[in-house]
Enzyme design. Structure first.
Site, PDB file in Angstrom:
ATOM      1  N   ASP A 274     -39.407  31.079 -19.044  1.00  0.00           N
ATOM      2  CA  ASP A 274     -39.821  32.348 -18.450  1.00  0.00           C
ATOM      3  C   ASP A 274     -41.354  32.375 -18.445  1.00  0.00           C
ATOM      4  O   ASP A 274     -42.017  31.475 -18.973  1.00  0.00           O
ATOM      5  CB  ASP A 274     -39.229  33.555 -19.203  1.00  0.00           C
ATOM      6  CG  ASP A 274     -39.226  34.816 -18.315  1.00  0.00           C
ATOM      7  OD1 ASP A 274     -39.914  34.822 -17.276  1.00  0.00           O
ATOM      8  OD2 ASP A 274     -38.555  35.802 -18.670  1.00  0.00           O
TER       9      ASP A 274
HETATM   10  C1  NOJ Z   1     -40.763  37.436 -16.266  1.00  0.00           C
HETATM   11  C2  NOJ Z   1     -39.355  37.891 -16.154  1.00  0.00           C
HETATM   12  O1  NOJ Z   1     -38.771  37.975 -17.430  1.00  0.00           O
HETATM   13  C3  NOJ Z   1     -38.484  36.988 -15.289  1.00  0.00           C
HETATM   14  O2  NOJ Z   1     -37.230  37.563 -15.150  1.00  0.00           O
HETATM   15  C4  NOJ Z   1     -39.152  36.752 -13.977  1.00  0.00           C
HETATM   16  O3  NOJ Z   1     -38.323  35.981 -13.151  1.00  0.00           O
HETATM   17  C5  NOJ Z   1     -40.480  36.072 -14.238  1.00  0.00           C
HETATM   18  N1  NOJ Z   1     -41.319  36.977 -15.021  1.00  0.00           N
HETATM   19  C6  NOJ Z   1     -41.207  35.689 -12.956  1.00  0.00           C
HETATM   20  O4  NOJ Z   1     -41.738  36.794 -12.345  1.00  0.00           O
END
Ligand code: NOJ
Length: 744
Positions: A274
């Site tokens: 993530d």
């Molecule tokens: C953080 C989020 O937790 C995730 O779900 C998302 O896809 C990513 N950022 C990218 O924006």
């Protein structure tokens, strides 16, 4: 523009490597050939995803495998041209974005989609999103999110399919199929990314990013199944989660990423971290610095790092020091190239920026159907709904969500444009024309508004009207990532607005547009009817207008239990019995005499002030008609482990509207080697019946679907007694008993 140079070399690779590896597929041959030509820097480049910087230069130098949030259509093609034509190996860059519940045309938030209990509409919604996003150069989305969410304080419950592993599995798999289409290779297909692996929804106290403490039993029986279902549906990628589970950040959890995902499920796509979750292992206290974090993530099986750049900065050195093997890098790069190959990116790296597919009527129609099916009728006293166009002369439309085009799109609406959103006010006006006099007085300007200056006008409007519809809820920003709440009452002065409207004595319909279940006990009591629509997306207005005026009949069901009050959380239908199970007969606080003597005899596990029931149980939702179920009939009452249970019940539409009911199948395993939930959803069917019509609804449930991860952490069906229900929600109906025995 040329095709990828790497693709042009494929013919040669097939000839050379083809003889050595007779078993290999063209895909393997292509990837191995490419890999064999890559320098360590180029391999690390593939493992690097960036969100800023000089994209073209990085692409030219082979320093990036993927970009996210690059949205300029011409810049995407130009960056791709730099990668294809000007980098040494011509490997295309994978362009990604959070396309969560729509790209331009916004579907209801995922929690709303889950309320439809209709995987086909979820699939169609994801297909629409993929068609619109790929037309703008995006070939990888970070969805679906299949985190089991039992805590409405957690803002990201909006992005989930709710509390149930089965419902989430079915809906998540449908979304994967929608995003990826029939073949990843189709230019309108996007690689799905099932997230967040794993347990993220169980964050302590519903606080985003917080720790989880899930045991292997909980993981395997509750949190992992939707991820496995997404794997079976072919999800091309996985995203690790931010949380540390039982002390191990999920971005370095080898057991989950290797044993479960790769070995048990045989996943052959790639895993992305993530956002900065690799570097965040430093503040977690799991790595001393970014270098150690990179080492731990790559060794655990995180193939691509999202934005924190620790791979780019440290892997080369880690490799030199012998801390990261060539095999780790090769495996990661293979996985990434495999997905790029399957997407057809080597062959067709570019897209046509002139395509116009956003908001086409077919897409709006899918959004409208999804929004219609996602609304849940929680109460309908005196049959206040549907409103009768012929009887109502004056209709008061009140509330901050009645005409809030941006807010009704919900969280993760990066690319949805509010100019295309149709609000309930617009749709109602259009529907009733001059047959009904619509008096609009919002009362409050936005959901958090505490200024009651508009109350006077709103109440005057209500008093003039034959019926009042008040639209309350949450602005989009109050749910979603990093937007957890400790109080789930209506925000701002909305509670007071509903209270004041109810005191006018007019028929009052409350429509709630929110990103989560809210504690709306008082509003339920004070309103004649309550329609809960979550954030319904671009076409929420027409969908709600249809429902309010009976042009459509509500069929949504709660995908998550609604608590009475925050202190009741966690509250979910498939909890354990405990040794002292509660019942509706418990003595509530007010019935306890003063100076009562202390005793624990006969006491059970419940709250003195909240009682036994939640505000609304899982699977609940009314209709304008009524349905009757009889007790389920089984084809036999003893089954062997390879049998299929055939359970039937007769469902009758006993009211006067043609309508769709979601018939739900629940099972309880009475005794296990581990304690078992009081009920588990095992199937559901949407059944449409005319007034007076009856239909036998049959579920065929293979006994093997009663398997669970038992005390030895083996996935097995255990012999013994079970009960089965088919009914309208998780709380209703009579059980049919049966037995599972080893052999028959
Ligand atoms: C953080 C989020 O937790 C995730 O779900 C998302 O896809 C990513 N950022 C990218 O924006």
């Amino acid at each position: 523009m040329r095709r990828s140079g790497a693709f042009a070399a494929l013919g040669l690779a097939l000839i050379f490597t083809g003889c050595k590896k007779a078993q290999s597929t063209p895909e393997d041959l292509f990837i191995e050939n490419l890999l064999s030509q890559m320098t360590i820097e180029e391999k690390i480049g593939q493992m690097n995803q960036v969100s800023w910087g000089d994209w073209n230069e990085m692409a030219r130098k082979g320093e990036i495998g993927s970009v996210l949030n690059l949205t300029d259509l011409y810049a995407i093609n130009e960056m791709q041209r730099c990668a294809i034509e000007e980098s040494r190996l011509g490997i295309p860059v994978l362009v990604s974005r959070d396309v969560i519940h729509g790209y331009r045309t916004m579907m209801p938030i995922p929690l709303g989609q889950a309320a439809t209990f209709n995987p086909e509409i979820a699939r169609k919604g994801a297909r629409v999103a993929a068609i619109e996003a790929t037309a703008e150069g995006i070939r990888w989305t970070f969805a679906p999110m299949v985190d089991i969410s039992r805590d409405p304080r957690w803002g990201r419950i909006a992005e989930s399919c709710g509390e149930d592993a089965y419902l989430t599995s079915v809906m998540g798999a449908a979304m994967v199929k929608g995003f990826q289409g029939d073949s990843l290779n189709d230019p309108t297909s996007m690689a799905a990314c099932v997230k967040h692996f794993v347990g993220y929804g169980a964050a302590e106290g519903g606080k985003d990013y917080n720790s989880t403490k899930l045991t292997e039993n909980e993981l395997r029986n509750v949190y992992l199944p939707p991820f496995e279902a997404a794997c079976k549906a072919g999800s091309a990628t996985y995203m690790t989660s931010f949380n540390d589970n039982d002390g191990i950040p999920c971005t370095a959890n080898e057991f989950i990423l290797k044993n479960v995902l790769r070995n048990e499920w045989q996943f052959d796509g790639f895993v992305v971290s993530d956002w900065a979750s690799v570097a965040e292992m430093v503040p977690h206290g799991f790595a001393a610095d970014n270098k150690e974090a990179a080492m731990k993530a790559v060794k655990a099986g995180v193939d691509m790092e999202m934005v924190s750049g620790t791979y780019a900065a440290h892997i080369k050195e880690l490799h030199k020091e012998g801390k990261v093997d060539k095999k780790h890098l090769d495996d990661a790069v293979r996985n990434i190239l495999r997905v790029k190959y399957r997407l057809g990116l080597f062959e067709n790296p570019y897209f046509d920026p002139e395509q116009k597919v956003a908001y086409v009527p077919e897409h709006l129609e899918v959004a409208r159907q999804a929004a219609t099916e996602s609304a849940i009728l929680l109460k309908n006293e005196n049959r206040t709904l549907p409103l009768d166009e012929k009887k109502i002369r004056n209709l008061a439309i009140i509330g901050p969500m009645a005409d809030a085009p941006y807010e009704q799109m919900g969280t993760w609406s990066f690319d949805g444009q509010k100019e295309y959103t149709v609000t309930p006010l617009t749709a109602i006006r259009e529907m009733v024309g001059n047959k009904v006099n619509v008096i609009y007085q919002p009362g409050l300007d936005f959901s958090r508004d505490k200024d009651k200056k508009g109350f006077g006008a709103a109440l005057t409007a209500a008093k003039q009207a034959d019926a009042v519809v008040v639209f309350v809820g949450e602005e989009a920003i109050l749910s979603g990532e990093a937007h957890s709440l400790a109080d789930l009452n209506l925000v701002g002065a909305q509670k007071e607005l509903v209270r004041a409207l109810s005191e006018t004595g007019k028929p009052l319909v409350t429509v709630v547009m929110a990103g989560r279940p809210l504690t709306i006990g008082e509003e339920l009591e004070r309103s004649h009817s309550v329609l809960y629509s979550f954030h319904p997306g671009t076409m929420g207005g027409p969908a709600l207008a249809d429902l309010l005026f009976g042009k459509a009949v509500p069929s949504g069901k709660t995908p998550v239990t609604f608590p009475k009050m925050v202190g009741q959380i966690p509250v979910y239908y498939n909890h354990k019995m405990t040794g002292r199970p509660a019942s509706r007969q418990e003595t509530l606080m007010d019935a306890i005499p003063v100076e009562a003597g202390q005793t624990s005899l006969g006491c059970t596990s419940f709250y003195l002030d909240a009682g036994f029931d939640p505000l609304v149980p899982f699977g609940y939702g009314l209709s304008y008609t009524t349905f009757a179920y009889d007790t389920p009939r089984l084809n036999t009452n003893q089954y062997g482990k390879n049998d299929v249970i055939k359970a039937t019940c007769t469902l009758t539409n006993t009211g006067d509207y043609e309508a769709t009911e979601v018939a739900q199948l629940y099972v309880r395993d009475m005794v296990g080697s581990l304690t078992r939930p009081v009920k588990e959803l095992k199937g559901f069917q949407r059944v449409t019946l005319k007034p007076g019509e009856s239909k036998d609804v049959t579920f065929e449930l293979p006994v093997e679907e009663l398997a669970y991860w038992n005390i030895d952490m083996q996935h097995k069906v255990e012999e013994g007694d079970f009960q089965l229900w088919i009914n309208t929600d998780s709380r209703s109906g009579d059980a049919a008993p049966f037995r599972v025995i080893e052999t028959i």
